[in-house]
Design a protein around this motif. Sequence first.
Motif, PDB file in Angstrom:
ATOM      1  N   LEU A  10       0.837  -1.202   0.000  1.00 45.57           N
ATOM      2  CA  LEU A  10       0.000   0.000   0.000  1.00 45.57           C
ATOM      3  C   LEU A  10       0.871   1.251   0.000  1.00 45.57           C
ATOM      4  CD1 LEU A  10      -2.832   1.240   0.154  1.00 45.57           C
ATOM      5  CD2 LEU A  10      -2.645   1.118   2.648  1.00 45.57           C
ATOM      6  N   SER A  11       1.941   1.186   0.783  1.00 47.95           N
ATOM      7  CA  SER A  11       2.868   2.315   0.835  1.00 47.95           C
ATOM      8  C   SER A  11       3.514   2.521  -0.533  1.00 47.95           C
ATOM      9  CB  SER A  11       3.925   2.064   1.894  1.00 47.95           C
ATOM     10  OG  SER A  11       4.915   3.055   1.855  1.00 47.95           O
ATOM     11  N   LYS A  13       2.204   1.655  -3.483  1.00 49.92           N
ATOM     12  CA  LYS A  13       1.184   2.188  -4.388  1.00 49.92           C
ATOM     13  C   LYS A  13       0.999   3.681  -4.148  1.00 49.92           C
ATOM     14  CE  LYS A  13      -1.668  -1.943  -4.997  1.00 49.92           C
ATOM     15  NZ  LYS A  13      -2.985  -2.545  -4.722  1.00 49.92           N
ATOM     16  N   THR A  14       0.985   4.080  -2.901  1.00 46.35           N
ATOM     17  CA  THR A  14       0.826   5.501  -2.551  1.00 46.35           C
ATOM     18  C   THR A  14       1.999   6.301  -3.098  1.00 46.35           C
ATOM     19  OG1 THR A  14      -0.318   4.844  -0.538  1.00 46.35           O
ATOM     20  CG2 THR A  14       0.465   7.099  -0.634  1.00 46.35           C
ATOM     21  N   LEU A  17       1.627   6.661  -6.878  1.00 49.58           N
ATOM     22  CA  LEU A  17       0.599   7.644  -7.240  1.00 49.58           C
ATOM     23  C   LEU A  17       1.059   9.075  -6.933  1.00 49.58           C
ATOM     24  CD1 LEU A  17      -2.622   5.817  -5.991  1.00 49.58           C
ATOM     25  CD2 LEU A  17      -1.878   6.163  -8.359  1.00 49.58           C
ATOM     26  N   ALA A  18       1.813   9.221  -5.901  1.00 48.99           N
ATOM     27  CA  ALA A  18       2.252  10.563  -5.508  1.00 48.99           C
ATOM     28  C   ALA A  18       3.607  10.924  -6.105  1.00 48.99           C
ATOM     29  CB  ALA A  18       2.324  10.636  -3.986  1.00 48.99           C
ATOM     30  N   THR A  31      10.715   1.825  -0.257  1.00 44.58           N
ATOM     31  CA  THR A  31       9.651   0.861   0.021  1.00 44.58           C
ATOM     32  C   THR A  31      10.005  -0.500  -0.563  1.00 44.58           C
ATOM     33  OG1 THR A  31       8.010   2.649  -0.023  1.00 44.58           O
ATOM     34  CG2 THR A  31       7.190   0.395  -0.248  1.00 44.58           C
TER      35      THR A  31
END
Length: 142
Positions: A10-11, A13-14, A17-18, A31
């Motif tokens: 999740l980290s 993916k974040t 996206l960012a 990550t």
Amino acid sequence: WGGKVAAQVLSLKTAILASDGAAGVEAMSGTVSKLLEGIATRVGEIDVQVSKLAGEVSSTKTKLSEWEEKMVLLGSAQDKAVNAMNSANLVRQDLAGVHKVRQQTYDDHHATFEDDVASLARSAAAVATINTKVDAVVASCA
């Protein structure tokens, strides 16, 4: 362990996206490094467990082999005991047969023994009477 990986994914993916260039790549790289470290740690733990289980399997196989050997020995001992019992039974039957023959012989002869003794007693009395008469005749001739 699954929750930890899910949080790291999740980290990641974040971070994707960012991503805004170099800073995003840097965050993704960190990550991914953490994910790789987690995977390496888990692989090490799995290797330890596999080694432990392999040792247990080896020990269990050794014990199985020992028990199989003991079962064969016990089977052999049982066979020997059965053979000894059967041999003793044959000896017992043989002795019983000998006893039966002797008992029958005794019974056969004992039945006529009383008659034979009485007949021999009469014969002995007759011989004694004859001896007495012969002695009397010899004495009268002398």
